[in-house]
Every structure is written in structure tokens, then in C-alpha cells.
Design an enzyme around this catalytic site. Structure first.
Site, PDB file in Angstrom:
ATOM      1  N   HIS A  86      -5.430 116.837 -76.554  1.00 59.70           N
ATOM      2  CA  HIS A  86      -6.396 115.845 -77.022  1.00 59.70           C
ATOM      3  C   HIS A  86      -7.331 116.462 -78.064  1.00 59.70           C
ATOM      4  O   HIS A  86      -7.890 115.749 -78.902  1.00 59.70           O
ATOM      5  CB  HIS A  86      -7.249 115.319 -75.858  1.00 59.70           C
ATOM      6  CG  HIS A  86      -6.483 114.543 -74.843  1.00 59.70           C
ATOM      7  ND1 HIS A  86      -5.839 115.140 -73.778  1.00 59.70           N
ATOM      8  CD2 HIS A  86      -6.248 113.206 -74.723  1.00 59.70           C
ATOM      9  CE1 HIS A  86      -5.249 114.209 -73.053  1.00 59.70           C
ATOM     10  NE2 HIS A  86      -5.475 113.038 -73.603  1.00 59.70           N
TER      11      HIS A  86
ATOM     12  N   ASP B 100       2.872 110.007 -77.133  1.00 61.80           N
ATOM     13  CA  ASP B 100       1.514 110.128 -76.617  1.00 61.80           C
ATOM     14  C   ASP B 100       0.588 109.572 -77.696  1.00 61.80           C
ATOM     15  O   ASP B 100       1.011 109.272 -78.817  1.00 61.80           O
ATOM     16  CB  ASP B 100       1.193 111.585 -76.270  1.00 61.80           C
ATOM     17  CG  ASP B 100       0.152 111.704 -75.158  1.00 61.80           C
ATOM     18  OD1 ASP B 100      -0.551 110.709 -74.887  1.00 61.80           O
ATOM     19  OD2 ASP B 100       0.033 112.795 -74.558  1.00 61.80           O
TER      20      ASP B 100
END
Length: 361
Positions: free
Chosen positions: A187, A258
Site C-alpha cells: 500500500h 489489487d
């Protein structure tokens, strides 16, 4: 009012709050969009969640697929009114202490409770199970992993999958080919895993191979680079997705990217370039989260990739139980016993703290 017939597109978007705005309704009516992912910010209570999912599904036909990250532990988006789910490493602890059979039984119960409660609220899919091995290196994975042993991970994931299916949901294994060995959080950074393909084959890839053979419906690749295999992150790599996952492993289900707004994906260029590379690598559907402006940029003059399997793959991920049937199951004594059992696993070993995963702040 006539509901427009719009085939599901290959983009999964999100929304800001508890209800749809007019701007969001128009965004979700775009042919580029095929699904919606919900977050904690979209949940106030069960009644509100049911209204929200009904509102989303009433927009178009076929209905948009609604997903959530609802794994247990610190990745459980909806809390109030839902059974508190343990982190998956609790199952690994049961495996070590009480044996495989006890752990698999617990995993099936968790999957059943998880899926049925979400199904009752109009949710189609939870992005679970995590198939990453717990190497002790990666805080963002950590207790989300079942175990370090590939056999334990595969067997517990398969048991969880059986519970999910009983509750009307398909499985989505993540993060292919394994995020557990690296230290970085994709992330925030683009991690690198320097191991060879043979090392990955011997460990991290094993659960994906076994679950593919056992009917895993979807896979989500990692925003991680494995430079001994390819210089591109797995989610942007034809070697990983088309050659290893599709050809060598034989996976025939859905490949979700993702989130393309994660830092691990940003090095590929702007959002249109990230999506293009994802599709060319072999992704069926791309997630664009927490940045509605990027969804709008992507859908502007969007060219839907040629993917004859997309409609079938989207439909395969749709809930098979339905909210009314799930609500009836929730009223049964067997299900309420399962809820109590699962809550008992979470209560004394609550692992909700730690690194937050995938929420916008």
C-alpha cells in the site's frame, strides 16, 4: 422506472459514504464499471448496509457485483451487528495445538458465518482467503496469514472455502504468488522478493496450486516484484499471470487486480496505463479504490478490453444464496451455535490491532 441493461465492465469502483450520491450513481452506470467494493466508511449499521446494497443493485441489470475485504481480525470492515471474526492465524494456532481436524472444522465454521452474514446484507463476495505464508517478515500480512506451513495454509483455506460456499460466496485467494516474505507494505511502497522461482514453488506457490485444483474462484496478485522471475510486479506481469498462474498452475477463474491506487502500482504510470498493463498481463477486473477522480479519468474514453470470458466470470462471482435465504439461515439454532463458536475464537485472542489495511483516512 426502467432499469438499464448494461453489461458489467472490468472496473470495480468504490463510494464515499452510507448512501449513493447522484454523482456516484452516474459513475456506477458507466459501462466500464462492473462492481463496487465497500469499506468501513460505508457501514453505519445493518439496516443501512442493506439499503445501500439494494440501492446499488437496483441501478442496472445485470446487477453490479458488491465486494468487501472481510477476512477477520484487523481486516473486518463491518463490526456492529456482525460476528467478530478472529484473525486467521488463530486457526494456525489451533492447527499446532489441537491438530489439523480441529482447525479445519473451525475454518469451515468461520467461512460459513462470514459468508452468510454478508449474504444477508446483499454482499456478493469477500476477498478472502489470504494464502500468503507467515514468514514473520511482513507486518501488513502478519496475523492475516493462517500459518507458515504451506500444507496448513492450503488445507485451512480449503476448509474456509467450503464454509464460504455454504454461505453463498466464492473464494478469492491472495496475494499471488505470495506477499508474506517481504518486509514492505505494498500500500505504501513497491516491495521486492529476491527469491528464485524454484524457492517460491517450494513454498509460497503451493497453496495457490492446491486451491486452484480445488475450485478456488478468483485470485488477486500482489503488487510485489520478484526480480528473478520478472522485473514487473506480479499484477502487471504476463509471466506471472498468463504463464505461471494460467498455463502452469492451470487456474481458470477470475483474476482481480489489487487496488491500482496503492503505491506498489503507481510506478507503472497514470491510471489508464496501470489498467492497460493489468489487462494485458491477464487481469480480468481492476480495482480503483479511494480515488473517484481516477475512476472518472479511467472511464473517460475508456476502451473495454476484448475479454469474451468477462461476463461469465463476473456472474460466477455473484452470490448464490441470496439475502432472504441467508437471513432465514441466520435464525436457525445451528447457525447461532456457529456464531457463538466463532465469536469465542475471536474474543480471548482479539487481534484487531496492528497495521491497518486498505482504508482511506
Amino acid at each position: 422506472m426502467t432499469v438499464p441493461c448494461i453489461p458489467r465492465g472490468p472496473v470495480m469502483a468504490d463510494i464515499a459514504a452510507f448512501r449513493l450520491t447522484e454523482e456516484e450513481k452516474q459513475r456506477l452506470l458507466d459501462p466500464a464499471v462492473g462492481g463496487v467494493i465497500l469499506f468501513r466508511r460505508n457501514f453505519q449499521n445493518i439496516a443501512q448496509l442493506k439499503e445501500l446494497t439494494a440501492e446499488i443493485k437496483a441501478l442496472r441489470t445485470p446487477e453490479l457485483i458488491i465486494a468487501v475485504d472481510h477476512e477477520g481480525g484487523r481486516v473486518q470492515r463491518f463490526i456492529e451487528g456482525f460476528t467478530r471474526l478472529p484473525a486467521m492465524n488463530v486457526l494456525g494456532q489451533i492447527w499446532d495445538k489441537d491438530g489439523a481436524s480441529a482447525a479445519e472444522t473451525a475454518a469451515r465454521q468461520i467461512g460459513w458465518v462470514l459468508a452468510t452474514e454478508l449474504s444477508a446484507c446483499g454482499i456478493d463476495l469477500s476477498f478472502t482467503p489470504v494464502l500468503d505464508l507467515d514468514w514473520g517478515n511482513c507486518a501488513v500480512i502478519g496475523n492475516r496469514s493462517f500459518h507458515r506451513n504451506p500444507e496448513a495454509v492450503a488445507r485451512l483455506a480449503l476448509a474456509l472455502q467450503k464454509g464460504l460456499e455454504k454461505g453463498g460466496m466464492k473464494s478469492c485467494g491472495k496475494h499471488f504468488p505470495g506477499h508474506g516474505f517481504v518486509e514492505g507494505d505494498s500500500h505504501l511502497v513497491l516491495p521486492e522478493d529476491g527469491r528464485s522461482l524454484s524457492e517460491l514453488e517450494a513454498a509460497d506457490l503451493a497453496p495457490f496450486r492446491i486451491m486452484s485444483r480445488e475450485g478456488m474462484a478468483a485470485v488477486m496478485p500482489a503488487h510485489v516484484v520478484y526480480p528473478q522471475v520478472d522485473t514487473k510486479p506480479a499484477g502487471f506481469s504476463e509471466i506471472w499471470l498468463k504463464q505461471i498462474l494460467r498455463r502452469d498452475i492451470g487456474f481458470k477463474g477470475v483474476i482481480f487486480s489489487d487496488d491500482l491506487t496503492m503505491e506498489g502500482a503507481c510506478g507503472a504510470g497514470g491510471i489508464k496505463e496501470r489498467a492497460r498493463i493489468s489487462f494485458e498481463a491477464g487481469c480480468d477486473i481492476v480495482l480503483v479504490c479511494n480515488r473517484p477522480d481516477l475512476v472518472d479519468e479511467l472511464r473517460d474514453d475508456f476502451r473495454i478490453p476484448d475479454n469474451p470470458a468477462l461476463a461469465q466470470r463476473w456472474q460466477y462471482m455473484a452470490n448464490t444464496l441470496g439475502s432472504a435465504a441467508a437471513q432465514a439461515v441466520i435464525q436457525t439454532a445451528d447457525f447461532q451455535a456457529a456464531q457463538a463458536f466463532v465469536a469465542g475464537l475471536a474474543s480471548p485472542q482479539d487481534t484487531a490491532g496492528g497495521v491497518k489495511v486498505g482504508e482511506a483516512f
